[in-house]
Motif scaffolding. Structure first.
Motif, PDB file in Angstrom:
ATOM      1  N   GLY A 214      44.578  36.667  41.575  1.00  0.00           N
ATOM      2  CA  GLY A 214      43.639  37.593  42.209  1.00  0.00           C
ATOM      3  C   GLY A 214      42.764  38.299  41.188  1.00  0.00           C
ATOM      4  N   GLY A 215      41.964  39.233  41.675  1.00  0.00           N
ATOM      5  CA  GLY A 215      41.051  39.953  40.788  1.00  0.00           C
ATOM      6  C   GLY A 215      41.799  40.729  39.721  1.00  0.00           C
ATOM      7  N   LEU A 216      42.722  41.591  40.137  1.00  0.00           N
ATOM      8  CA  LEU A 216      43.500  42.364  39.167  1.00  0.00           C
ATOM      9  C   LEU A 216      44.347  41.447  38.298  1.00  0.00           C
ATOM     10  N   GLY A 217      45.008  40.494  38.956  1.00  0.00           N
ATOM     11  CA  GLY A 217      45.934  39.615  38.243  1.00  0.00           C
ATOM     12  C   GLY A 217      45.244  38.814  37.151  1.00  0.00           C
ATOM     13  N   VAL A 235      52.219  33.779  42.408  1.00  0.00           N
ATOM     14  CA  VAL A 235      51.161  33.389  43.355  1.00  0.00           C
ATOM     15  C   VAL A 235      51.837  32.862  44.631  1.00  0.00           C
ATOM     16  N   SER A 236      51.009  32.497  45.616  1.00  0.00           N
ATOM     17  CA  SER A 236      51.596  32.008  46.868  1.00  0.00           C
ATOM     18  C   SER A 236      51.331  30.525  47.093  1.00  0.00           C
ATOM     19  N   ASP A 237      50.727  29.867  46.107  1.00  0.00           N
ATOM     20  CA  ASP A 237      50.391  28.463  46.318  1.00  0.00           C
ATOM     21  C   ASP A 237      50.284  27.759  44.960  1.00  0.00           C
ATOM     22  N   SER A 239      48.442  25.491  44.082  1.00  0.00           N
ATOM     23  CA  SER A 239      47.058  25.203  43.672  1.00  0.00           C
ATOM     24  C   SER A 239      46.520  26.280  42.729  1.00  0.00           C
ATOM     25  N   LYS A 240      47.204  27.445  42.673  1.00  0.00           N
ATOM     26  CA  LYS A 240      46.718  28.528  41.803  1.00  0.00           C
ATOM     27  C   LYS A 240      47.392  28.524  40.429  1.00  0.00           C
ATOM     28  N   TYR A 241      48.362  27.644  40.231  1.00  0.00           N
ATOM     29  CA  TYR A 241      49.109  27.654  38.968  1.00  0.00           C
ATOM     30  C   TYR A 241      48.177  27.452  37.769  1.00  0.00           C
ATOM     31  N   ASN A 254      56.177  30.767  42.410  1.00  0.00           N
ATOM     32  CA  ASN A 254      55.620  30.722  43.766  1.00  0.00           C
ATOM     33  C   ASN A 254      56.442  31.648  44.664  1.00  0.00           C
ATOM     34  N   ARG A 255      55.804  32.715  45.164  1.00  0.00           N
ATOM     35  CA  ARG A 255      56.563  33.678  45.984  1.00  0.00           C
ATOM     36  C   ARG A 255      57.004  33.084  47.319  1.00  0.00           C
ATOM     37  N   LYS A 256      56.385  31.981  47.718  1.00  0.00           N
ATOM     38  CA  LYS A 256      56.769  31.345  48.992  1.00  0.00           C
ATOM     39  C   LYS A 256      58.152  30.678  48.895  1.00  0.00           C
ATOM     40  N   ILE A 324      51.727  50.684  39.509  1.00  0.00           N
ATOM     41  CA  ILE A 324      51.179  50.239  40.800  1.00  0.00           C
ATOM     42  C   ILE A 324      49.871  50.954  41.109  1.00  0.00           C
ATOM     43  N   CYS A 325      48.912  50.186  41.644  1.00  0.00           N
ATOM     44  CA  CYS A 325      47.602  50.790  41.932  1.00  0.00           C
ATOM     45  C   CYS A 325      47.178  50.565  43.373  1.00  0.00           C
ATOM     46  N   ALA A 326      48.050  50.036  44.217  1.00  0.00           N
ATOM     47  CA  ALA A 326      47.649  49.759  45.603  1.00  0.00           C
ATOM     48  C   ALA A 326      48.873  49.452  46.451  1.00  0.00           C
ATOM     49  N   GLY A 327      48.643  49.344  47.751  1.00  0.00           N
ATOM     50  CA  GLY A 327      49.700  48.953  48.679  1.00  0.00           C
ATOM     51  C   GLY A 327      49.102  47.997  49.696  1.00  0.00           C
ATOM     52  N   THR A 328      48.588  46.876  49.215  1.00  0.00           N
ATOM     53  CA  THR A 328      47.865  45.942  50.099  1.00  0.00           C
ATOM     54  C   THR A 328      48.726  45.495  51.279  1.00  0.00           C
ATOM     55  N   SER A 329      50.036  45.308  51.043  1.00  0.00           N
ATOM     56  CA  SER A 329      50.886  44.796  52.127  1.00  0.00           C
ATOM     57  C   SER A 329      51.516  45.928  52.936  1.00  0.00           C
ATOM     58  N   SER A 350      48.763  54.398  39.254  1.00  0.00           N
ATOM     59  CA  SER A 350      47.620  54.300  38.340  1.00  0.00           C
ATOM     60  C   SER A 350      46.378  54.031  39.181  1.00  0.00           C
ATOM     61  N   HIS A 351      45.255  54.611  38.780  1.00  0.00           N
ATOM     62  CA  HIS A 351      44.046  54.481  39.589  1.00  0.00           C
ATOM     63  C   HIS A 351      42.849  54.313  38.660  1.00  0.00           C
ATOM     64  N   PHE A 352      42.084  53.284  38.875  1.00  0.00           N
ATOM     65  CA  PHE A 352      40.934  52.894  38.060  1.00  0.00           C
ATOM     66  C   PHE A 352      41.084  53.301  36.593  1.00  0.00           C
ATOM     67  N   ALA A 353      40.060  53.941  35.990  1.00  0.00           N
ATOM     68  CA  ALA A 353      40.073  54.117  34.540  1.00  0.00           C
ATOM     69  C   ALA A 353      39.071  55.186  34.138  1.00  0.00           C
ATOM     70  N   GLU A 392      41.168  37.682  54.432  1.00  0.00           N
ATOM     71  CA  GLU A 392      42.070  36.630  54.920  1.00  0.00           C
ATOM     72  C   GLU A 392      42.879  35.983  53.798  1.00  0.00           C
ATOM     73  N   ASN A 393      42.769  36.522  52.577  1.00  0.00           N
ATOM     74  CA  ASN A 393      43.421  35.955  51.383  1.00  0.00           C
ATOM     75  C   ASN A 393      43.076  34.464  51.236  1.00  0.00           C
ATOM     76  N   GLN A 394      41.836  34.123  51.578  1.00  0.00           N
ATOM     77  CA  GLN A 394      41.362  32.734  51.472  1.00  0.00           C
ATOM     78  C   GLN A 394      40.348  32.590  50.339  1.00  0.00           C
ATOM     79  N   HIS A 395      40.187  33.652  49.553  1.00  0.00           N
ATOM     80  CA  HIS A 395      39.174  33.600  48.494  1.00  0.00           C
ATOM     81  C   HIS A 395      39.679  32.771  47.317  1.00  0.00           C
ATOM     82  N   PRO A 396      38.742  32.212  46.554  1.00  0.00           N
ATOM     83  CA  PRO A 396      39.156  31.405  45.404  1.00  0.00           C
ATOM     84  C   PRO A 396      39.774  32.294  44.322  1.00  0.00           C
TER      85      PRO A 396
HETATM   86  N1  LIG Z   1      43.582  51.812  42.564  1.00  0.00           N
HETATM   87  C1  LIG Z   1      42.707  51.059  41.944  1.00  0.00           C
HETATM   88  O1  LIG Z   1      42.060  51.525  41.013  1.00  0.00           O
HETATM   89  C2  LIG Z   1      42.505  49.643  42.360  1.00  0.00           C
HETATM   90  C3  LIG Z   1      41.657  48.818  41.614  1.00  0.00           C
HETATM   91  C4  LIG Z   1      41.500  47.479  41.991  1.00  0.00           C
HETATM   92  C5  LIG Z   1      42.136  47.001  43.138  1.00  0.00           C
HETATM   93  N2  LIG Z   1      42.923  47.838  43.858  1.00  0.00           N
HETATM   94  C6  LIG Z   1      43.638  47.342  45.048  1.00  0.00           C
HETATM   95  O2  LIG Z   1      44.548  46.363  44.601  1.00  0.00           O
HETATM   96  C7  LIG Z   1      44.742  45.368  45.603  1.00  0.00           C
HETATM   97  C8  LIG Z   1      44.513  43.987  45.002  1.00  0.00           C
HETATM   98  O3  LIG Z   1      43.170  43.893  44.539  1.00  0.00           O
HETATM   99  P1  LIG Z   1      42.621  42.524  43.955  1.00  0.00           P
HETATM  100  O4  LIG Z   1      41.195  42.717  43.632  1.00  0.00           O
HETATM  101  O5  LIG Z   1      43.504  41.988  42.904  1.00  0.00           O
HETATM  102  O6  LIG Z   1      42.743  41.610  45.260  1.00  0.00           O
HETATM  103  P2  LIG Z   1      42.859  40.035  45.372  1.00  0.00           P
HETATM  104  O7  LIG Z   1      41.856  39.360  44.512  1.00  0.00           O
HETATM  105  O8  LIG Z   1      42.885  39.747  46.820  1.00  0.00           O
HETATM  106  O9  LIG Z   1      44.290  39.708  44.743  1.00  0.00           O
HETATM  107  C9  LIG Z   1      45.468  40.208  45.283  1.00  0.00           C
HETATM  108  C10 LIG Z   1      46.511  39.114  45.277  1.00  0.00           C
HETATM  109  O10 LIG Z   1      47.725  39.675  45.749  1.00  0.00           O
HETATM  110  C11 LIG Z   1      48.506  38.628  46.279  1.00  0.00           C
HETATM  111  N3  LIG Z   1      49.166  39.095  47.484  1.00  0.00           N
HETATM  112  C12 LIG Z   1      48.623  39.340  48.705  1.00  0.00           C
HETATM  113  N4  LIG Z   1      49.565  39.716  49.574  1.00  0.00           N
HETATM  114  C13 LIG Z   1      50.734  39.710  48.890  1.00  0.00           C
HETATM  115  C14 LIG Z   1      52.075  39.977  49.247  1.00  0.00           C
HETATM  116  N5  LIG Z   1      52.419  40.334  50.505  1.00  0.00           N
HETATM  117  N6  LIG Z   1      53.029  39.858  48.305  1.00  0.00           N
HETATM  118  C15 LIG Z   1      52.707  39.491  47.055  1.00  0.00           C
HETATM  119  N7  LIG Z   1      51.453  39.203  46.662  1.00  0.00           N
HETATM  120  C16 LIG Z   1      50.486  39.324  47.570  1.00  0.00           C
HETATM  121  C17 LIG Z   1      47.573  37.470  46.606  1.00  0.00           C
HETATM  122  O11 LIG Z   1      47.924  36.386  45.773  1.00  0.00           O
HETATM  123  P3  LIG Z   1      48.966  35.261  46.237  1.00  0.00           P
HETATM  124  O12 LIG Z   1      48.771  35.084  47.722  1.00  0.00           O
HETATM  125  O13 LIG Z   1      48.559  34.070  45.429  1.00  0.00           O
HETATM  126  O14 LIG Z   1      50.323  35.788  45.863  1.00  0.00           O
HETATM  127  C18 LIG Z   1      46.204  37.967  46.191  1.00  0.00           C
HETATM  128  O15 LIG Z   1      45.476  36.989  45.491  1.00  0.00           O
HETATM  129  C19 LIG Z   1      43.799  45.743  46.743  1.00  0.00           C
HETATM  130  O16 LIG Z   1      44.514  46.486  47.706  1.00  0.00           O
HETATM  131  C20 LIG Z   1      42.767  46.646  46.078  1.00  0.00           C
HETATM  132  O17 LIG Z   1      42.148  47.547  46.979  1.00  0.00           O
HETATM  133  C21 LIG Z   1      43.147  49.148  43.486  1.00  0.00           C
END
Ligand SMILES: NC(=O)c1ccc[n+]([C@@H]2O[C@H](COP(=O)([O-])OP(=O)(O)OC[C@H]3O[C@@H](n4cnc5c(N)ncnc54)[C@H](OP(=O)(O)O)[C@@H]3O)[C@@H](O)[C@H]2O)c1
Length: 416
Positions: A214-217, A235-237, A239-241, A254-256, A324-329, A350-353, A392-396
């Motif tokens: 992902g973006g952060l990763g 990762v979850s697939d 294809s991302k290795y 692979n978390r799956k 940790i910087c988010a709670g996407t799930s 932690s939050h941005f910079a 939709e977590n369908q992004h490249p």
């Molecule tokens: N606080 C801040 O400063 C800050 C800054 C940047 C981003 N964020 C937040 O951080 C989150 C991620 O941002 P991003 O840009 O990295 O998004 P992203 O590009 O969508 O990447 C997030 C990755 O998390 C994985 N993921 C999704 N659901 C998951 C689950 N249930 N368990 C484990 N892994 C899961 C997915 O990878 P797989 O499916 O391959 O595992 C996905 O590619 C967002 O909520 C965003 O708002 C916060």
């Protein structure tokens, strides 16, 4: 004032000439919902920079998860929240990453001038606030906001309005779209991995990185590599290795292959808790297999939250840190306190910079040490589509960018 009232997207006004109106791909409350419905192109007035502010002609913008949240209107209605604080605008111009050209500056701006090529950061605060004046890290200030999310006038428009300290020099060799792709995720990951002494990445430290593709990763893998640590991605697939390995991950999990995710069962329920522990242990063994030794991660880089925090806390080494910087799930992340206190682990938000952290990250990108990991470029009318893929977590793998003023991809300079 420019000779035309409004310019087509991709048609640049002469440098320094600001039109009265602009095209913006914006969100309204009446359209809150999936991103492909929430975003629409409209015409609005170009804002005027006040003291300390800078008006930037946006060449390219970055797609980030925060504007998925803005589109949904949840967990925060960003338009309503701003209006309650006195803002007049009934729309949200999102976009927290951008590259562009300075077109106008307000009073007392000295760090940039009209014509400068810049990359924008999203951290905003009141420089006159008591806590900032008192020397506090401005990211901890009560006035701290994220531009293009909590604050309006983001980069999904021909012009963006920012504070002067949000401007950093654009790395010359980068295309506009690559320059718009990395700052938000890169600087966030930099603070997470270097900002929380003594739990920072040291030579040889194994680091577990959720969402490695992902973006952060994608940034966390490269930063860990540059600091001499050993990044291990999840990762979850399959294809991302390859993407993660190319960025420097020692290996990928692979978390799956596991199913113990989410909230902890009740610790008094021996059967359910035992099953959970087995799942977490199996994941830990997968980590050892990839690492090649029975060593726990010194830092776990978390953002999925509810799905992953119990495992992160279980896995991180004694005295180590889950940052940790988010709670996407989800936000109800459980911590088994026995592991936290007995093994003296740290759960750090932690939050941005801050400015210094953004500048360091920007310099590393300029030196070619960190790649923006740009995966796909969209047109201006595809702002909603790029966020929909993310939703939709369908992004490249990597980071996505949107052409705004740049008439085509691949340009590094301002077309004259
Ligand atoms: N606080 C801040 O400063 C800050 C800054 C940047 C981003 N964020 C937040 O951080 C989150 C991620 O941002 P991003 O840009 O990295 O998004 P992203 O590009 O969508 O990447 C997030 C990755 O998390 C994985 N993921 C999704 N659901 C998951 C689950 N249930 N368990 C484990 N892994 C899961 C997915 O990878 P797989 O499916 O391959 O595992 C996905 O590619 C967002 O909520 C965003 O708002 C916060």
């Amino acid at each position: 004032m420019a000779t035309k009232e409004i310019y087509d997207v991709g048609e640049a006004p002469p440098i320094g000439e600001v039109p009265a109106k602009m095209h913006a791909n914006l969100i309204r409350e009446s359209r809150f919902g999936p991103p492909n419905e929430a975003f629409q192109i409209e015409q609005v007035d170009v804002p005027t920079p006040g003291p300390g502010q800078v008006l930037v002609y946006v060449m390219a913008a970055g797609t980030n998860y925060n504007n998925v949240w803005a589109a949904l209107g949840a967990p925060v209605n960003v338009i309503g929240a701003r209006q309650r604080q006195g803002a007049e605008e009934d729309f949200h111009i999102g976009g927290s990453d951008a590259s562009g050209v300075v077109y106008a500056v307000g009073d007392a701006v000295t760090n940039v001038q009209v014509g400068d090529h810049v990359v924008l950061s999203c951290g905003m605060w009141d420089e006159n606030a008591e806590d900032v004046q008192g020397g506090r890290d401005p990211m901890m200030s009560s006035t701290n906001k994220v531009w293009g999310y909590e604050e309006n006038w983001g980069s999904f428009a021909q012009f963006a309005l920012v504070d002067h300290y949000q401007c950093f020099p654009k790395p010359e060799r980068l295309t506009w779209e690559a320059a718009a792709a990395y700052m938000l995720v890169g600087a966030t990951a930099w603070r997470m991995l270097t900002g929380w002494e003594p739990n920072v990445v040291h030579e040889g430290d194994p680091v577990l990185i959720w969402g490695g593709a992902g973006g952060l990763g994608s940034m966390a893998i490269q930063i860990t590599r540059e600091l001499g640590g050993i990044p291990i991605a999840v990762v979850s697939d399959e294809s991302k290795y390859e993407f993660c390995l190319q960025l420097g991950a020692k290996g990928v999990i692979n978390r799956k292959d596991f199913d113990h995710w989410g909230r902890l069962p009740n610790v008094d329920d021996a059967e359910a808790f035992g099953a959970w522990t087995q799942g977490a242990r199996a994941f830990g063994r997968a980590f050892w297999d990839v690492l090649g030794e029975r060593k726990s991660p010194t830092i776990v880089f978390d953002h999925p939250g509810e799905a992953t925090v119990p495992t992160s806390i279980f896995l991180v080494e004694n005295g180590g840190m889950v940052v940790i910087c988010a709670g996407t799930s989800g936000y109800n992340a459980d911590v088994d306190l026995r592991y936290l206190w007995m093994r003296q682990k740290r759960l750090q938000g932690s939050h941005f910079a801050n400015v210094e952290q953004c500048a360091t990250l920007n310099e590393m990108v300029a030196q070619g040490r960190i790649d923006p990991a740009l995966s796909r470029v969209f047109r201006f009318d595809e702002v909603g589509a790029s966020h929909q893929l993310m939703y939709e977590n369908q992004h490249p793998p990597g980071n996505m960018a949107i052409l705004v003023g740049a008439p085509e991809a691949g340009l590094t300079d301002f077309p004259s």
